[in-house]
Design a protein around this motif. Structure first.
Motif, PDB file in Angstrom:
ATOM      1  N   ILE A   7       0.847  -1.197   0.000  1.00 48.59           N
ATOM      2  CA  ILE A   7       0.000   0.000   0.000  1.00 48.59           C
ATOM      3  C   ILE A   7       0.883   1.248   0.000  1.00 48.59           C
ATOM      4  N   PRO A   8       1.023   1.933  -1.145  1.00 48.46           N
ATOM      5  CA  PRO A   8       1.740   3.210  -1.152  1.00 48.46           C
ATOM      6  C   PRO A   8       0.915   4.270  -0.423  1.00 48.46           C
ATOM      7  N   LEU A  16      -5.104   7.258   3.584  1.00 47.11           N
ATOM      8  CA  LEU A  16      -5.502   6.526   4.781  1.00 47.11           C
ATOM      9  C   LEU A  16      -6.778   5.721   4.536  1.00 47.11           C
ATOM     10  N   LYS A  17      -7.688   6.274   3.737  1.00 48.68           N
ATOM     11  CA  LYS A  17      -8.915   5.548   3.396  1.00 48.68           C
ATOM     12  C   LYS A  17      -8.572   4.242   2.671  1.00 48.68           C
ATOM     13  N   ALA A  18      -7.576   4.300   1.786  1.00 54.77           N
ATOM     14  CA  ALA A  18      -7.163   3.101   1.053  1.00 54.77           C
ATOM     15  C   ALA A  18      -6.589   2.062   2.008  1.00 54.77           C
ATOM     16  N   VAL A  19      -5.807   2.517   2.994  1.00 56.43           N
ATOM     17  CA  VAL A  19      -5.252   1.607   3.993  1.00 56.43           C
ATOM     18  C   VAL A  19      -6.374   0.909   4.746  1.00 56.43           C
ATOM     19  N   ARG A  20      -7.329   1.696   5.228  1.00 59.83           N
ATOM     20  CA  ARG A  20      -8.433   1.123   6.010  1.00 59.83           C
ATOM     21  C   ARG A  20      -9.258   0.142   5.175  1.00 59.83           C
ATOM     22  N   TYR A  21      -9.495   0.500   3.913  1.00 61.08           N
ATOM     23  CA  TYR A  21     -10.280  -0.382   3.044  1.00 61.08           C
ATOM     24  C   TYR A  21      -9.568  -1.725   2.884  1.00 61.08           C
ATOM     25  N   ALA A  22      -8.270  -1.684   2.630  1.00 61.34           N
ATOM     26  CA  ALA A  22      -7.511  -2.922   2.426  1.00 61.34           C
ATOM     27  C   ALA A  22      -7.512  -3.791   3.683  1.00 61.34           C
ATOM     28  N   LEU A  23      -7.327  -3.169   4.840  1.00 64.98           N
ATOM     29  CA  LEU A  23      -7.297  -3.922   6.097  1.00 64.98           C
ATOM     30  C   LEU A  23      -8.644  -4.595   6.359  1.00 64.98           C
ATOM     31  N   VAL A 114      -2.615  -1.956  -3.364  1.00 63.71           N
ATOM     32  CA  VAL A 114      -3.815  -1.172  -3.087  1.00 63.71           C
ATOM     33  C   VAL A 114      -3.415   0.296  -3.020  1.00 63.71           C
ATOM     34  N   MET A 115      -4.075   1.147  -3.825  1.00 63.98           N
ATOM     35  CA  MET A 115      -3.733   2.572  -3.892  1.00 63.98           C
ATOM     36  C   MET A 115      -4.987   3.428  -3.855  1.00 63.98           C
ATOM     37  N   GLY A 116      -4.873   4.599  -3.262  1.00 60.22           N
ATOM     38  CA  GLY A 116      -5.934   5.579  -3.374  1.00 60.22           C
ATOM     39  C   GLY A 116      -5.869   6.250  -4.727  1.00 60.22           C
ATOM     40  N   THR A 117      -7.014   6.698  -5.243  1.00 66.29           N
ATOM     41  CA  THR A 117      -7.008   7.400  -6.529  1.00 66.29           C
ATOM     42  C   THR A 117      -6.747   8.890  -6.353  1.00 66.29           C
TER      43      THR A 117
END
Length: 279
Positions: A7-8, A16-23, A114-117
């Protein structure tokens, strides 16, 4: 470990939203998460000819700042996502994001990116926007999951899978899609967007093969008579309130030109649901 996920992050709220989604998406699996930050050094950038040396004050200060942000991120993860199935690693580097991704995927045997857009800015040229789209197009060694801003995790009830049926499907290409569907009880909605309603024999054979591959997952087949593929997918997702789009990014089939050029850019920049690019 079942999964190694990269996760970059630029430590923005969107990242941070991308991190939470992946977790949350992989909360049931044993996973190693690798958080990657490509840091900047004052008066230097990856576009300048001079490169700051490790050990120099500017370099070490920038790296320290990155590591301090990682400490805050790990505190948040421990507080809100305490999961004995998950372990975490951090990587701080001065590099091009694309090179850092490529290097980490190879060295850590990464299964999924997993990356945020969006990153800290909505500017498409700054770190995330454009780079997320490029990652979906160019990373060939593992799938890329792009998470749009303002998305809060909910188990995906429905995943839309657009296809033109022109290329035979392989089980290994669809492994991650099927895995997510089985984990969360998701239904896969296969979508064919074309002005031609009738399938050729080759297309019908490939459709039948896809049905066999998806036999253990709830799925259904749909078609739309729409001139523009992007509009068709967008309308379908909006009308059904679908939760994710997944596609196979073949270089030489229609997603290689129509899809991965204007459509991935459209969906990547203006996505309202997560997008899973399979390879």
């Amino acid at each position: 470990m079942d999964k190694r996920i990269l996760i970059p992050t630029d430590f923005s709220k969107n990242a941070l939203k991308a991190v939470r989604y992946a977790l949350d998406l992989y909360r049931k699996l044993n996973c190693e998460f690798y958080f990657l930050n490509v840091f900047r050094v004052e008066n230097y950038s990856t576009t300048t000819l001079t490169i700051p040396e490790p050990g120099s004050a500017e370099y070490e200060n920038a790296k320290l700042k990155s590591e301090e942000e990682f400490a805050k991120l790990l505190e948040m993860v421990a507080l809100h996502h305490d999961n004995p199935k998950h372990t975490y690693h951090t990587i701080s580097t001065f590099n091009y994001l694309s090179e850092a991704l490529k290097q980490t995927i190879a060295e850590k045997d990464i299964d999924l990116v997993v990356m945020g857009t969006r990153g800290a800015t909505a500017n498409r040229e700054i770190i995330f926007g454009g780079n997320t789209v490029n990652a979906m197009e160019k990373i060939r060694d593992c799938p890329v999951l792009a998470i749009p801003p303002d998305i809060s995790f909910k188990p995906p009830a429905e995943i839309v899978f657009p296809t033109d049926y022109k290329t035979p499907f392989k089980r290994k290409e669809l492994k991650y899609l099927i895995e997510i569907a089985l984990m969360h009880g998701s239904a896969i909605r296969v979508l064919y967007v074309s002005k031609k309603a009738n399938l050729s024999q080759l297309q019908q054979n490939n459709k039948n093969l896809l049905g066999e591959i998806l036999m253990n997952v709830t799925h259904s087949f749909h078609s739309l008579s729409e001139k523009d593929v992007s509009d068709g997918i967008t309308l379908f997702v909006a009308s059904r309130d679908s939760d994710m789009i997944a596609f196979i990014n073949h270089k030489h089939f229609f997603f290689g030109s129509v899809f991965s050029r204007p459509l991935v850019k459209e969906l990547g920049y203006d996505a309202t649901v997560p997008i899973l690019a399979l390879h």
